[in-house]
Enzyme design. Structure first.
Site, PDB file in Angstrom:
ATOM      1  N   CYS A 112     -24.962  -6.718 -13.222  1.00 11.33           N
ATOM      2  CA  CYS A 112     -24.396  -5.396 -12.905  1.00 11.33           C
ATOM      3  C   CYS A 112     -25.217  -4.264 -13.509  1.00 11.33           C
ATOM      4  O   CYS A 112     -24.934  -3.097 -13.260  1.00 11.33           O
ATOM      5  CB  CYS A 112     -22.959  -5.315 -13.387  1.00 11.33           C
ATOM      6  SG  CYS A 112     -21.921  -6.491 -12.549  1.00 11.33           S
ATOM      7  N   HIS A 252     -20.988   1.720 -16.041  1.00 11.32           N
ATOM      8  CA  HIS A 252     -20.589   0.683 -15.094  1.00 11.32           C
ATOM      9  C   HIS A 252     -19.072   0.508 -15.197  1.00 11.32           C
ATOM     10  O   HIS A 252     -18.507   0.472 -16.296  1.00 11.32           O
ATOM     11  CB  HIS A 252     -21.313  -0.621 -15.425  1.00 11.32           C
ATOM     12  CG  HIS A 252     -20.809  -1.786 -14.653  1.00 11.32           C
ATOM     13  ND1 HIS A 252     -20.572  -1.727 -13.304  1.00 11.32           N
ATOM     14  CD2 HIS A 252     -20.461  -3.053 -15.040  1.00 11.32           C
ATOM     15  CE1 HIS A 252     -20.117  -2.895 -12.888  1.00 11.32           C
ATOM     16  NE2 HIS A 252     -20.033  -3.709 -13.926  1.00 11.32           N
ATOM     17  N   ASN A 282     -14.443  -3.376  -9.823  1.00 11.41           N
ATOM     18  CA  ASN A 282     -15.820  -3.543 -10.290  1.00 11.41           C
ATOM     19  C   ASN A 282     -16.720  -3.804  -9.070  1.00 11.41           C
ATOM     20  O   ASN A 282     -16.694  -4.899  -8.510  1.00 11.41           O
ATOM     21  CB  ASN A 282     -15.866  -4.708 -11.283  1.00 11.41           C
ATOM     22  CG  ASN A 282     -17.262  -4.981 -11.811  1.00 11.41           C
ATOM     23  OD1 ASN A 282     -18.249  -4.488 -11.267  1.00 11.41           O
ATOM     24  ND2 ASN A 282     -17.342  -5.777 -12.862  1.00 11.41           N
TER      25      ASN A 282
HETATM   26  N1  ACO Z   1      -2.502 -11.664 -13.612  1.00  6.61           N
HETATM   27  C1  ACO Z   1      -1.611 -12.098 -14.533  1.00  6.61           C
HETATM   28  N2  ACO Z   1      -1.962 -12.768 -15.629  1.00  6.61           N
HETATM   29  C2  ACO Z   1      -3.256 -13.024 -15.806  1.00  6.61           C
HETATM   30  C3  ACO Z   1      -4.236 -12.615 -14.885  1.00  6.61           C
HETATM   31  C4  ACO Z   1      -3.807 -11.914 -13.758  1.00  6.61           C
HETATM   32  N3  ACO Z   1      -4.662 -11.468 -12.830  1.00  6.61           N
HETATM   33  N4  ACO Z   1      -5.437 -13.008 -15.348  1.00  6.61           N
HETATM   34  C5  ACO Z   1      -5.227 -13.636 -16.508  1.00  6.61           C
HETATM   35  N5  ACO Z   1      -3.910 -13.657 -16.781  1.00  6.61           N
HETATM   36  C6  ACO Z   1      -3.232 -14.225 -17.935  1.00  6.61           C
HETATM   37  C7  ACO Z   1      -4.001 -15.337 -18.600  1.00  6.61           C
HETATM   38  O1  ACO Z   1      -3.805 -16.559 -17.953  1.00  6.61           O
HETATM   39  C8  ACO Z   1      -3.433 -15.321 -19.988  1.00  6.61           C
HETATM   40  O2  ACO Z   1      -2.210 -15.991 -19.968  1.00  6.61           O
HETATM   41  P1  ACO Z   1      -1.797 -16.927 -21.209  1.00  6.61           P
HETATM   42  O3  ACO Z   1      -1.713 -16.001 -22.387  1.00  6.61           O
HETATM   43  O4  ACO Z   1      -0.480 -17.483 -20.781  1.00  6.61           O
HETATM   44  O5  ACO Z   1      -2.889 -17.942 -21.337  1.00  6.61           O
HETATM   45  C9  ACO Z   1      -3.117 -13.836 -20.235  1.00  6.61           C
HETATM   46  O6  ACO Z   1      -3.075 -13.233 -18.914  1.00  6.61           O
HETATM   47  C10 ACO Z   1      -4.142 -13.128 -21.064  1.00  6.61           C
HETATM   48  O7  ACO Z   1      -5.427 -13.485 -20.555  1.00  6.61           O
HETATM   49  P2  ACO Z   1      -6.733 -12.896 -21.192  1.00  6.61           P
HETATM   50  O8  ACO Z   1      -7.918 -13.487 -20.509  1.00  6.61           O
HETATM   51  O9  ACO Z   1      -6.641 -12.990 -22.699  1.00  6.61           O
HETATM   52  O10 ACO Z   1      -6.570 -11.361 -20.771  1.00  6.61           O
HETATM   53  P3  ACO Z   1      -7.444 -10.162 -21.232  1.00  6.61           P
HETATM   54  O11 ACO Z   1      -6.577  -9.121 -21.799  1.00  6.61           O
HETATM   55  O12 ACO Z   1      -8.650 -10.603 -22.011  1.00  6.61           O
HETATM   56  O13 ACO Z   1      -7.986  -9.610 -19.839  1.00  6.61           O
HETATM   57  C11 ACO Z   1      -9.882  -9.627 -18.416  1.00  6.61           C
HETATM   58  C12 ACO Z   1      -8.751 -10.442 -19.014  1.00  6.61           C
HETATM   59  C13 ACO Z   1      -9.304  -8.468 -17.631  1.00  6.61           C
HETATM   60  C14 ACO Z   1     -10.698 -10.523 -17.519  1.00  6.61           C
HETATM   61  C15 ACO Z   1     -10.762  -9.083 -19.582  1.00  6.61           C
HETATM   62  O14 ACO Z   1     -11.097 -10.125 -20.451  1.00  6.61           O
HETATM   63  C16 ACO Z   1     -12.004  -8.417 -19.090  1.00  6.61           C
HETATM   64  O15 ACO Z   1     -11.965  -7.384 -18.470  1.00  6.61           O
HETATM   65  N6  ACO Z   1     -13.172  -8.985 -19.421  1.00  6.61           N
HETATM   66  C17 ACO Z   1     -14.434  -8.402 -19.035  1.00  6.61           C
HETATM   67  C18 ACO Z   1     -14.634  -8.611 -17.582  1.00  6.61           C
HETATM   68  C19 ACO Z   1     -15.844  -7.897 -17.101  1.00  6.61           C
HETATM   69  O16 ACO Z   1     -16.124  -6.813 -17.510  1.00  6.61           O
HETATM   70  N7  ACO Z   1     -16.567  -8.574 -16.235  1.00  6.61           N
HETATM   71  C20 ACO Z   1     -17.676  -8.071 -15.578  1.00  6.61           C
HETATM   72  C21 ACO Z   1     -18.712  -7.455 -16.460  1.00  6.61           C
HETATM   73  S1  ACO Z   1     -20.291  -7.515 -15.860  1.00  6.61           S
HETATM   74  C22 ACO Z   1     -20.225  -7.378 -14.283  1.00  6.61           C
HETATM   75  O17 ACO Z   1     -19.766  -6.364 -13.896  1.00  6.61           O
HETATM   76  C23 ACO Z   1     -20.663  -8.478 -13.394  1.00  6.61           C
END
Ligand code: ACO
Length: 332
Positions: A112, A252, A282
């Site tokens: 990205c 980004h 994104n």
């Molecule tokens: N809906 C509901 N619940 C969900 C979802 C969803 N879509 N996705 C995950 N959960 C649940 C998980 O299963 C977990 O449940 P559990 O506690 O029972 O196990 C809970 O929500 C918390 O999950 P986490 O992964 O800890 O949630 P977090 O707050 O970390 O958010 C996220 C996850 C949004 C993916 C975050 O980690 C994030 O944004 N990471 C960076 C992603 C990113 O920037 N990627 C691209 C960057 S580079 C590029 O652009 C290619």
């Protein structure tokens, strides 16, 4: 010689997929997606549309904005994480669709951060005198690489394209500094394992959904929250400027909480960071150019404003450009 952005454009597919639509497809909720990511909806390309198509639309708008035609362009660099096919490059497909005959075209694969890498690369060609005008495009249709049963990834991404035209500007304007970085040590944190020569398409790869994005969300979150402030500080240092000099940081758009964390680390007013993730999710290599285009069309950027473009993504890669806007006699 000073090199700057002399035209900008973007294109978003018309089809909108809301969080409420996703609630019907996968075990998630509008509330979860909004609070954890800041996303309300995203755009998805139609089945008969490819990334070369949306790239062309963005490129045409950038050319129009620059007051140029494709015949004025010497080089096309297309940044993407979702090339239309492994071979040929998507940039060659775009070159043909734009009606260019033999100008060079190549793809930039830098996750990205691709747009930042491509702007930095394109500017070098102009600075050395090899070319006068370079078309830089960021285009992605990561919807084609999503596992729509994986709620941890499918809610995050959207499709779109953005483009800028690079050209010579008056002294003191344009790109003031660049910063690029990468660490292959984090390669496994964000990837599409199958489809390349390392793991060609097989029945097994299809069944295991290995052509879809795999992400260690928490690890990527931590990386991005560190990389954004680090690149921001590094690129400003190279330009001999401080955050106080910057009108807008155009980051980004991956997660609103990454931007909040980065703003806190930098000690900068959150309003200085441009955000449009709520509407588009994104869009990968396209997100920074889309945000820049929206800012320009809203008449929020003025001659002499200092803009800081900053990205991070798969690779892992990260980087930034500092740009003094304007200085283009012909176009602004
Ligand atoms: N809906 C509901 N619940 C969900 C979802 C969803 N879509 N996705 C995950 N959960 C649940 C998980 O299963 C977990 O449940 P559990 O506690 O029972 O196990 C809970 O929500 C918390 O999950 P986490 O992964 O800890 O949630 P977090 O707050 O970390 O958010 C996220 C996850 C949004 C993916 C975050 O980690 C994030 O944004 N990471 C960076 C992603 C990113 O920037 N990627 C691209 C960057 S580079 C590029 O652009 C290619």
């Amino acid at each position: 010689m000073s090199v700057g952005i002399v035209g900008v454009g973007s294109y978003l597919p018309h089809k909108i997929l809301t969080n409420f639509d996703l609630e019907k497809m996968v075990d998630t909720s509008n509330e979860w997606i909004r609070t954890r990511t800041g996303i309300s909806e995203r755009r998805i390309v139609d089945d008969d549309v490819n990334i070369s198509d949306i790239a062309v639309e963005a490129a045409k708008k950038a050319l129009l904005n620059a007051g140029l035609e494709i015949k004025d362009i010497d080089l096309i660099i297309l940044a993407t994480c979702s090339p239309e096919m492994v071979m040929p490059s998507t940039s060659c497909l775009v070159q043909k669709k734009l009606g260019a005959k033999t100008i060079p075209a190549f793809d930039m694969l830098a996750g990205c951060t691709g747009l930042i890498y491509a702007i930095t690369t394109g500017a070098q060609f102009i600075e050395t005198g090899m070319y006068k005008k370079v078309l830089v495009i960021g285009a992605d249709a990561l919807s084609r690489h999503l596992d729509w049963t994986d709620r941890a990834t499918c809610v995050l991404f959207g499709d779109g394209a953005g483009a800028v035209v690079l050209g010579e500007v008056e002294d003191g304007y344009g790109i003031l500094s660049n910063y690029l970085a990468a660490t292959g040590a984090g390669a496994e944190l964000l990837r599409i394992p199958a489809g390349g020569s390392g793991m060609p398409a097989t029945e097994e790869s299809f069944e295991k959904k290995l052509h879809c994005i795999q992400m260690s969300g928490g690890e990527v979150f931590k990386f991005a929250s560190r990389a954004l402030p680090q690149a921001t500080k590094a690129v400003l240092k190279r330009a001999n400027l401080t955050l106080a000099d910057v009108k807008y940081i155009i980051p980004h758009q991956a997660n609103i909480r990454i931007l909040e964390t980065a703003a806190k680390k930098l000690g900068v007013d959150f309003n200085k960071l441009i955000k449009n993730i709520d509407k588009y999710g994104n869009t990968s290599t396209a997100s920074i150019a889309i945000a820049l285009d929206e800012l320009q069309r809203a008449n929020k950027i003025h001659e002499g404003d200092i803009l800081l473009l900053v990205g991070f993504g798969a690779g892992l890669t990260w980087g930034a450009n500092v740009i003094k806007w304007g200085g283009n006699k012909k176009n602004r």
